[in-house]
Design an enzyme around this catalytic site. Structure first.
Site, PDB file in Angstrom:
ATOM      1  N   HIS A  84       0.815  -1.216   0.000  1.00  0.00           N
ATOM      2  CA  HIS A  84       0.000   0.000   0.000  1.00  0.00           C
ATOM      3  C   HIS A  84       0.850   1.268   0.000  1.00  0.00           C
ATOM      4  O   HIS A  84       0.355   2.342  -0.278  1.00  0.00           O
ATOM      5  CB  HIS A  84      -1.057  -0.018   1.117  1.00  0.00           C
ATOM      6  N   ASP A 220       1.099  -7.731   2.232  1.00  0.00           N
ATOM      7  CA  ASP A 220       1.268  -6.296   1.980  1.00  0.00           C
ATOM      8  C   ASP A 220       2.740  -5.881   1.829  1.00  0.00           C
ATOM      9  O   ASP A 220       3.303  -5.226   2.699  1.00  0.00           O
ATOM     10  CB  ASP A 220       0.623  -5.524   3.148  1.00  0.00           C
ATOM     11  N   SER A 642       4.222   2.038   8.443  1.00  0.00           N
ATOM     12  CA  SER A 642       3.967   1.081   7.371  1.00  0.00           C
ATOM     13  C   SER A 642       5.253   0.805   6.620  1.00  0.00           C
ATOM     14  O   SER A 642       5.946   1.733   6.218  1.00  0.00           O
ATOM     15  CB  SER A 642       2.944   1.645   6.395  1.00  0.00           C
TER      16      SER A 642
HETATM   17  N1  ARG Z   1      -4.720   0.592   7.547  1.00  0.00           N
HETATM   18  C1  ARG Z   1      -3.450   0.657   6.874  1.00  0.00           C
HETATM   19  C2  ARG Z   1      -2.877   2.064   6.958  1.00  0.00           C
HETATM   20  O1  ARG Z   1      -3.390   2.877   7.672  1.00  0.00           O
HETATM   21  C3  ARG Z   1      -3.541   0.180   5.458  1.00  0.00           C
HETATM   22  C4  ARG Z   1      -4.260   1.081   4.522  1.00  0.00           C
HETATM   23  C5  ARG Z   1      -4.285   0.609   3.096  1.00  0.00           C
HETATM   24  N2  ARG Z   1      -5.214  -0.508   2.880  1.00  0.00           N
HETATM   25  C6  ARG Z   1      -6.549  -0.387   2.613  1.00  0.00           C
HETATM   26  N3  ARG Z   1      -7.260  -1.486   2.480  1.00  0.00           N
HETATM   27  N4  ARG Z   1      -7.160   0.763   2.480  1.00  0.00           N
HETATM   28  O2  ARG Z   1      -2.139   2.584   6.154  1.00  0.00           O
HETATM   29  N1  GLU Z   2      -1.224   1.300   7.607  1.00  0.00           N
HETATM   30  C1  GLU Z   2      -0.555   2.321   8.376  1.00  0.00           C
HETATM   31  C2  GLU Z   2       0.476   3.118   7.582  1.00  0.00           C
HETATM   32  O1  GLU Z   2       0.344   3.283   6.408  1.00  0.00           O
HETATM   33  C3  GLU Z   2       0.030   1.686   9.561  1.00  0.00           C
HETATM   34  C4  GLU Z   2      -1.057   1.372  10.455  1.00  0.00           C
HETATM   35  C5  GLU Z   2      -1.036   2.273  11.655  1.00  0.00           C
HETATM   36  O2  GLU Z   2      -1.612   3.369  11.611  1.00  0.00           O
HETATM   37  O3  GLU Z   2      -0.442   1.804  12.609  1.00  0.00           O
HETATM   38  O4  GLU Z   2       1.401   3.677   8.119  1.00  0.00           O
END
Ligand code: ARG
Ligand code: GLU
Length: 707
Positions: A84, A220, A642
């Site tokens: 991502h 991921d 991330s």
């Molecule tokens: N929750 C993760 C973050 O905050 C992954 C976000 C990307 N994935 C998604 N299905 N939208 O970055």
């Molecule tokens: N998916 C998040 C990022 O892009 C990490 C998840 C979080 O917020 O800990 O950094």
């Protein structure tokens, strides 16, 4: 027994000492944590992690653009990050014939690697405490605005001097609300190339349905390579550039993890708010989050309905929905978590302790009262702005009305022409991509506006609608605006000159936008807001300094600010709710359980199924013969982490951080070791996908693997 326990628990609540596993520590000062980390299981030293004189783990870590982390895994500049994080580059270089997003991309040789324009990889060369120099010329009496000016000036002098005669770049960031300042001297690489990415149904498996959740089965990750000039220094893209040779790359362990194992995460967490008072917590988690969530509910409901209609519709809205849903889901977890912990009252209890201590100290005795007053002044303004940003601006109609408003305010004919040409191209694309979109967007516009209006946050509509009922008025705005008529709009762009500005401003959508904007962002409100924000920052600086004096034996970690940090904890399951226990790792079998060829998020590649059927996991299976996919641990992480490496007690790479469990997303404000878990991709699944699924073993061969 029961009694002593609850007394202890109460004490833990009152004293703002950092709980076990909580904290994002400064690498340069990790010596202070070394004993605790070793007690927790670490077998290396703080110096192995950060050392100014020798190559160390920090040399293997990079900041990926300005929002993710990456780690070198070969001496040829190869690094790993999340799928991502690489998403926009994978999309950007995809075409209908070469759809890397859907099918994945693997460079089978160096010349197939794809240069990613604009992508940077930043390595920290060294850091330094520069507090005294940044604050020179400032006293307790210096007014806040003056202080800001002097700090800025000092920072320019210090950073310029620090990198003179080098190719490095220096930045200085405030810590503890400006009680301390650190300088970061960085090396910024600008020739970064895409090397590999799995297909979306691996890299984004589970999609938004599983996002922020455990159990998780998302592969991921993506891979890039840093190139440098022949001298090893950063250089813009050139065919003559060579793979960068990092001072250090990570060893990879195939031993995996077990419940209870020590782990640490080394990366770039973006923002936390650990020390805010109950005022901010209440404003954000109790008042604002529900507004944001409700308004996004409306948008998501309409997009999801549209997505049900056809695969083409689904694709159209996928990335839009992904970004709307990401915050929407996180805020729900955050508010839930704060409520579960009775966070606001916990904060109030802490503040009462502080007040009792501060009553005898002039410097501190009014801080909390003044804080509450400052929050009383900014809260209604901030809430109004949330309604504006999430409600008024929910539809594409209003974002585009904003563009027309900007155009109408451009007096220079050439500038207006450039804007028209650009908007013309954008709108042409918009209308061709979203032929039926106005139906969806109209529904979003009407519902989000109506919601905002009914909350008493858009009373300017009354001036505009006259006697027309609100809903009818909103429908008319939509239907009569030039923005919803592609033919008329594009023709208008062709012959527009600034003389026609008033026609633009009379368009009903532009008029609504203009009125809403003018009544929401008045000079008055902006002035009050800025002045009080500045005041809050000053008060927070005083409050945090006070708490440090009040509890001189506690080690206070500074809030995340997108600088390199170390978080450490243990692999551990948790109980998300009554009668449910989550074990700490997931496997390929779980992917097969979730498989559903009819639901986009749960489609499984035939090749992956084949590998599962034949249990062809090579050396990547665990001792039980399973193919591990992801695991959770108690490391304190946040957005920006991330792609961060997750390392074992010996400092070897065992995973890639990519998310948190949503029952614990309040950890930005309040960390609870019973619920807060970071989610990591097991490095063995990553290597399995590269080698067995993609047949790109040459990439694994570049790495240093410890079996
Ligand atoms: N929750 C993760 C973050 O905050 C992954 C976000 C990307 N994935 C998604 N299905 N939208 O970055
Ligand atoms: N998916 C998040 C990022 O892009 C990490 C998840 C979080 O917020 O800990 O950094």
């Amino acid at each position: 027994m029961k009694k002593t326990l609850s007394l202890l628990a109460l004490l833990a609540l009152l004293i703002p000492t950092v709980m076990a596993d909580e904290g994002m520590w400064i690498p340069m000062l990790l010596g202070k944590n070394q004993a605790a980390m070793q007690r927790a299981g670490m077998r290396i030293t703080a110096q192995d992690i950060y050392d100014i004189n020798n190559a160390c783990l920090k040399d293997a870590i990079i900041l990926f653009n300005q929002g993710c982390t990456g780690e070198f895994v070969s001496d040829q500049g190869l690094f790993l990050t999340n799928h991502h994080c690489g998403y926009s580059y994978i999309t950007r270089y995809s075409t209908v014939e070469h759809d890397y997003l859907t099918h994945g991309f693997w460079a089978m040789s160096r010349d197939q690697e794809i240069p990613c324009q604009g992508l940077t990889a930043t390595r920290l060369v060294r850091m330094e405490d520069v507090t005294n120099r940044v604050l020179s010329g400032i006293s307790d009496k210096t007014p806040e605005e003056e202080r800001e000016r002097i700090v800025k000036q000092n920072i320019t002098i210090i950073t310029t001097e620090a990198v003179a005669g080098t190719h490095y770049k220096a930045i200085i960031k405030p810590f503890y609300y400006g009680n301390q300042y650190f300088m970061y001297v960085n090396e910024v690489f600008t020739d970064v190339r895409l090397v590999g990415a799995p297909p979306s149904n691996i890299g984004k498996f589970g999609g938004d349905t599983d996002n922020w959740m455990w159990p998780r089965h998302t592969g991921d990750f993506s891979m890039f390579r840093v190139y440098a000039g022949k001298d090893g220094k950063p250089a813009d893209f050139s065919k003559d550039n060579v793979p960068y040779r990092p001072l250090k790359h990570l060893d990879i362990s195939l031993k995996g993890v077990d419940e209870g194992d020590f782990t640490f995460v080394f990366g770039y967490p973006g923002t936390t708010q650990r020390y805010v008072t109950h005022d901010q917590m209440e404003l954000q988690a109790i008042q604002e989050n529900p507004i944001r969530i409700a308004l996004r509910d409306i948008r998501l409901r309409h997009y999801k309905n549209a997505m049900e209609l056809s695969p083409a519709q689904r694709l159209k809205y996928a990335s839009k929905v992904a970004s709307i849903a990401n915050g929407w889901k996180k805020w729900q977890g955050e508010t839930l978590g704060i409520n579960r912990l009775d966070g606001v009252n916990q904060k109030k209890a802490q503040e009462a302790e502080f007040q009792a201590w501060a009553d005898k100290r002039d410097e501190y005795k009014n801080v909390l009262r003044e804080m509450t007053r400052a929050y009383e002044r900014i809260s209604p303004i901030e809430i109004e702005w949330v309604y504006f940003n999430e409600g008024v601006m929910a539809s594409d109609l209003m974002t585009r009305a904003n563009h027309l408003f900007r155009l109408a305010n451009t007096q220079d004919a050439d500038e207006a022409r450039t804007m028209c040409d650009k908007m013309s191209a954008n709108n042409e694309k918009f209308f061709s991509d979203f032929a039926e979109h106005t139906l969806v967007d109209r529904a979003i516009f009407v519902d989000a506006m109506l919601y905002t209006y009914r909350q008493g946050q858009a009373s300017y509509i009354d001036q505009l609608r006259g006697k027309t009922p609100v809903e009818q008025y909103l429908g008319q705005v939509y239907d009569k605006s030039i923005l919803t008529n592609a033919g008329k709009l594009l023709a208008m762009f062709k012959k527009y000159t600034p003389k026609q500005a008033s026609t633009l401003l009379n368009d009903p959508a532009v008029k609504l936008f203009t009125t809403a904007y003018a009544s929401t962002y008045t000079t008055d409100k902006e002035h009050i807001y800025d002045a009080n924000k500045r005041e809050i920052n000053r008060l927070m600086r005083t409050y945090v300094r006070g708490m440090m004096q009040q509890y001189p034996d506690s080690n206070f970690f500074p809030d995340a600010n997108l600088t390199l940090r170390v978080a450490y904890g243990h692999v551990e399951g948790f109980r998300p709710k009554d009668a449910v226990y989550y074990t700490p790792y997931s496997t390929l079998a779980g992917i097969m359980d979730k498989e559903n060829p009819d639901i986009y998020d749960y489609v499984v590649e035939p090749k992956l199924k084949q590998l599962y059927k034949t249990k062809d996991y090579g050396r990547y299976a665990n001792l039980r013969g399973e193919m591990p996919v992801a695991f959770i641990a108690t490391n304190h992480t946040t957005g920006g982490n991330s792609g961060s490496p997750v390392l074992n007690a010996d400092g070897q790479l065992i995973g890639i951080n990519f998310d948190r469990c949503w029952e614990g997303t309040m950890s930005d404000l309040l960390f609870d070791p019973a619920y807060c878990r970071n989610i990591s991709l097991d490095i063995r699944y990553c290597l399995f996908i590269i080698e067995k699924f993609a047949g790109a073993k040459h990439l694994v061969d570049e790495m240093t693997i410890v079996e």
